[in-house]
Design an enzyme around this catalytic site. Structure first.
Site, PDB file in Angstrom:
ATOM      1  N   ASP A 231      -1.414  -0.251 -16.568  1.00  0.00           N
ATOM      2  CA  ASP A 231      -1.169  -0.515 -15.055  1.00  0.00           C
ATOM      3  C   ASP A 231      -2.275   0.550 -14.516  1.00  0.00           C
ATOM      4  OD1 ASP A 231      -0.371  -1.100 -12.657  1.00  0.00           O
ATOM      5  OD2 ASP A 231       1.901  -1.021 -12.962  1.00  0.00           O
TER       6      ASP A 231
HETATM    7  C1  BGC Z   1       0.881  -2.513  -9.970  1.00  0.00           C
HETATM    8  C2  BGC Z   1       0.351  -3.592 -10.720  1.00  0.00           C
HETATM    9  C3  BGC Z   1      -1.060  -4.459  -9.962  1.00  0.00           C
HETATM   10  C4  BGC Z   1      -1.949  -3.448 -10.108  1.00  0.00           C
HETATM   11  C5  BGC Z   1      -3.350  -3.976  -9.572  1.00  0.00           C
HETATM   12  C6  BGC Z   1      -0.403  -1.710  -9.709  1.00  0.00           C
HETATM   13  O1  BGC Z   1      -0.012  -0.659  -8.962  1.00  0.00           O
HETATM   14  O2  BGC Z   1       1.871  -1.913 -10.421  1.00  0.00           O
HETATM   15  O3  BGC Z   1       1.538  -4.688 -10.742  1.00  0.00           O
HETATM   16  O4  BGC Z   1      -1.045  -5.631 -10.870  1.00  0.00           O
HETATM   17  O5  BGC Z   1      -1.476  -2.191  -9.290  1.00  0.00           O
HETATM   18  O6  BGC Z   1      -2.943  -4.174  -8.192  1.00  0.00           O
END
Ligand code: BGC
Length: 812
Positions: A231
């Site tokens: 993530d």
């Molecule tokens: C989120 C993800 C997301 C990623 C990219 C993160 O903060 O938890 O779900 O895909 O950001 O935006």
């Protein structure tokens, strides 16, 4: 990319290999021109494409391209419709192809442990089977277009509070039965291209470096062979992550972690074969993505809007319909009340916030059906405080109408990524409006827009309620279609609506913190708890009304005595006994009647949605296998069935069981020792009907080891995982915090962000660990600055100051 992957890896320098293990920027992977490896792009996800167009000169969360905003996952989950999920997935895939996005970041399959999790709108259900099945269909839909998905957030990421550092303390059985099953089903059935690990720790180890999760379970047991992506900012120790099975760090770490990988290989602490294994996985998807590119691909924006409207309509759950007040009659004189009817709440906040290419307003859609409509705003969207003048105006409109339809729900600032809810109430301005309007017009209907369950103190005062969740850009039209009976509602709740927030089993143990969150309720999540504890709810799991009625008959089971390595086929006939065409979601639950281990009252193991004309009937078939009867046995580290009778319950909801029968299953592992906690944790065998209070001793018995400390110990050193909120109690930390806070406030105020985004950004600051400051500050704060600060806080002020100054002056 013509060359064979292995040959390509062999021809790379160590630096090139390491470079591919992290992103180029926020949403691109790196390429290597010399070797013809292209840079592919990723994008949020999951309910529409979110491609940012913002940059330093033009900042802002809302700066992204316009795409189709589909209903969020909590909405589409209520459709219980695999075909619909597939169609939505296919449309998402088409938009990705058009925008040259190789992988869409979703679906999100974290279980709704508590309705308070601010991101529940983005997740599917409290039930892992339903989650896994629907996620699989969405993945299959996207991937059939030649576009990849990223199944997220793996694992036990069930809250937003301190999500980047919190340690989820969850016993292995609960992990397997509740929190991993959705991932498992999706991985085995739909083969997502990638999996995204979560930010949090699971039982003491960051998910981004959790070998048990990323390698033993995900790959060795489930057979996943694609790359795991972090993530955004979830990397803690990059080299440990690589060894554990984390392939790609997102976003870019500006080379800092690539360098650590190179160094580790050179120093012999990282086997280059581990790096090569990762490259093999990455190059395979890069290659597939490159082959699947269709730069000239276009899609029909209108037909996607139509899919969005169908999806929203199929997802609406009719919770109440007294005296058959719905559907509305064409001749009715209608008062439409509530600002949401003209300024809809239709999407979630955070990384999945999509800029819609169109936006339907319920009021404008309703007047297409009848002109006999008045509108009154009812509440001010900028505040929760009831506005007496607006309420009086709404009551005046309601008094002149045959029927009143109130559009209410949760404002954007109430639920978002990064922020959990503190309560389940609607704004007071909405609650009061509904009660006052219902007082003057008994024919009041409420249409709700919210991402997750809310309390409904006015439920007995109104005649009908439609739960619309966050219906996406066509939610307004979908509500009009259902209100006027053009669509017969067929949605069923994918989560329990309890009477009060305190009734949820995790209520006392959510969101935990500062260090750990203990999953004390174990496997008793959602209806598994409410049914077992026999606790009354507002609306049960699987519940939803229709404009027609269905009869269930002829339950047949092809084999009543099986071994657990055999399958059993169950069928039932469903007949539409009403006067409207409609669809029924038929649910199959299994109950272990003779278990010695504690088990929930019943568990969902099959479902299907059948569409029937009036008078038509059809047979629905289910196939049950070992997993339909098994629990996870920690003593043998495997799924296990206890021999004996199991009830097959077929119903229209988890509490409305229409047919039942029994099968006898014989175990193929008769010698497996069944875990016995009757002496050490009797509460799990006999749930209290009142408060779900689970003491530490019981949790310890379930967890099987000592529970970690949930606080900073006196004198404990600060680390890169201390949050900005944590360091406030240190002199240097406080100074640093004040500077950061002041600066971010200034930036937030200067940006033209909407109010919800400002609240979110401000509230997230305290939860940010020091390790993610370089990423969040756009590398204004570097790893060196953080090192210096840590030294200063950990009683080495002089060395720290020198390090900090060097970092600020960009030396060393
Ligand atoms: C989120 C993800 C997301 C990623 C990219 C993160 O903060 O938890 O779900 O895909 O950001 O935006």
């Amino acid at each position: 990319m013509k060359q064979d992957t292995q040959e390509m890896i062999a021809s790379m320098t160590l630096e090139e290999k390491a470079s591919l293990c992290s992103g180029l920027d926020l949403f691109h992977l790196k390429g290597i021109d010399r070797l013809g490896i292209p840079s592919i792009s990723l994008s949020d996800g999951p309910h529409g494409l979110r491609i940012e167009t913002s940059d330093q000169n033009n900042p802002g969360f809302d700066k992204c391209i316009h795409t189709t905003s589909f209903p969020t996952a909590s909405a589409t989950a209520s459709s219980w419709d695999r075909n619909l999920m597939f169609e939505v997935g296919r449309a998402l895939g088409a938009e990705c192809l058009h925008e040259e996005v190789a992988i869409i970041l979703g679906p999100g399959v974290n279980i709704k442990r508590s309705p308070r999790c601010g991101r529940n709108f983005e997740y599917i259900s409290e039930d892992p089977y339903l989650t896994g099945e629907l996620a699989s269909s969405l993945i299959e839909g996207v991937q059939t277009m030649g576009v990849g998905t990223s199944l997220k957030h793996f694992a036990a990421n069930n809250q937003e509070y301190r999500r980047m550092t919190i340690d989820s303390i969850v016993d292995e059985r609960t992990l397997r039965e509740i929190y991993l099953t959705g991932f498992e089903l999706a991985v085995k059935k739909a083969h997502p291209w990638t999996v995204m690990c979560s930010y949090n720790q699971v039982n003491g180890t960051f998910a981004s470096e959790h070998e048990h999760l990323l390698t033993r379970i995900l790959r060795d047991e489930w057979g996943f062979n694609g790359p795991v992506i972090s993530d955004w900012g979830a990397c803690d120790d990059r080299v440990a992550g690589l060894k554990a099975g984390l392939d790609l760090e997102m976003p870019s770490s500006a080379g800092v972690n690539d360098f650590k990988i190179v160094k580790a290989v050179r120093e012999g602490t990282l086997d280059e074969a581990v790096l090569d294994r990762t490259l093999g996985r990455l190059l395979e998807i890069i290659k597939t993505a490159a082959e699947n590119r269709q730069p000239d691909y276009t899609y029909n924006v209108t037909s996607h809007h139509v899919i969005a409207r169908q999806a929203a309509a199929e997802s609406i759950v009719m919770l109440k319909n007294e005296d058959g007040i719905l559907p509305l009659k064409m001749g009715d004189n209608i008062a439409v009340i509530g600002a949401f009817a003209v300024h809809p709440r239709y999407r979630g906040g955070g990384s999945s916030q999509v800029n819609p290419c169109r936006l339907e307003k319920a009021y404008c859609e309703l007047i297409k059906y009848t002109s006999n409509i008045a509108f009154s705003k009812g509440y001010d969207q900028k505040t929760d405080v009831p506005d007496e003048a607006l309420i009086r105006d709404a009551c005046a409109a309601a008094m002149c109408a045959d029927v009143t339809v109130v559009f209410a729900g949760l404002p954007e600032s109430y639920e978002s990524e990064g922020l959990d809810r503190e309560h389940l109430r609607l704004p007071e301005s909405h609650n009061m409006l509904i009660s006052r309007v219902a007082e003057v017009n008994p024919n009041t209907i409420v249409v709700l827009s919210n991402g997750a369950p809310v309390e409904m103190p006015w439920i007995d005062e109104v005649k009908a309620v439609l739960e619309g969740y966050l219906g996406g850009q066509a939610g307004g039209g979908a509500a009009a279609d259902v209100l006027f009976g053009m669509v017969n509602p067929s949605g069923k709740l994918a989560e329990t609506f309890a009477l009060n927030m305190e009734d949820y089993p995790s209520a006392r143990y959510f969101p935990g913190g500062p260090k750990t969150v203990e999953y004390r309720e174990g496997i008793y999540v959602g209806y598994r708890y409410f049914d077992t504890a026999k606790k009354a709810v507002l609306f049960p799991f699987g519940y939803g009304l229709s404009y027609t009625t269905f009869a269930y008959s002829d339950l047949t089971i092809d084999n009543r005595r099986i071994r657990d390595d055999q399958e059993v086929k169950v069928s039932i006939t469903i007949k539409n006994t009403g006067t409207e065409a409609g669809a029924e979601v038929v649910q199959l639950y299994v109950k272990d009647v003779e278990s010695t281990i504690f088990r929930p009252e019943k568990e969902l193991k099959g479902f299907d949605k059948v569409f029937l004309q009036p008078g038509e009937e059809n047979q629905v078939e289910f196939t049950l296998d070992k997993r339909s009867f098994a629990y996870y046995n920690v003593n043998i580290a495997d799924w296990h069935v206890e021999s004996g009778a199991f009830e097959i319950l077929i119903g229209s909801s988890s509490v409305d069981i229409r047919a039942r029968d029994k099968v006898w299953v014989e175990t193929t592992k008769p010698d497996a020792p069944v875990p016995d906690l009757r002496q050490t944790a009797p509460i799990y065998y006999n749930l209290p009907a009142g408060d779900m209070v689970i003491d530490e001793q019981s949790l310890k018995a379930l967890y099987g080891k000592e529970l970690p400390q949930n606080r900073r110990l006196p004198g404990e050193a600060y680390t890169i995982n201390s949050t900005l909120g944590d360091i406030k109690d240190n002199f240097f930390g406080k100074l640093f915090y004040n500077v950061i806070q002041g600066n971010s406030h200034k930036t937030i105020l200067e940006n033209e962000e909407g109010e919800p985004q400002k609240i979110l950004t401000a509230s997230m600051i305290d939860d940010l660990p020091l390790r993610s400051l370089p990423m969040f500050s756009n590398r204004f704060i570097t790893e060196g600055t953080v090192d210096g600060l840590l030294l200063m806080m950990n009683k080495r002020p002089l060395t720290g100051l020198i390090r900090l100054s060097a970092a600020l002056l960009k030396i060393g």
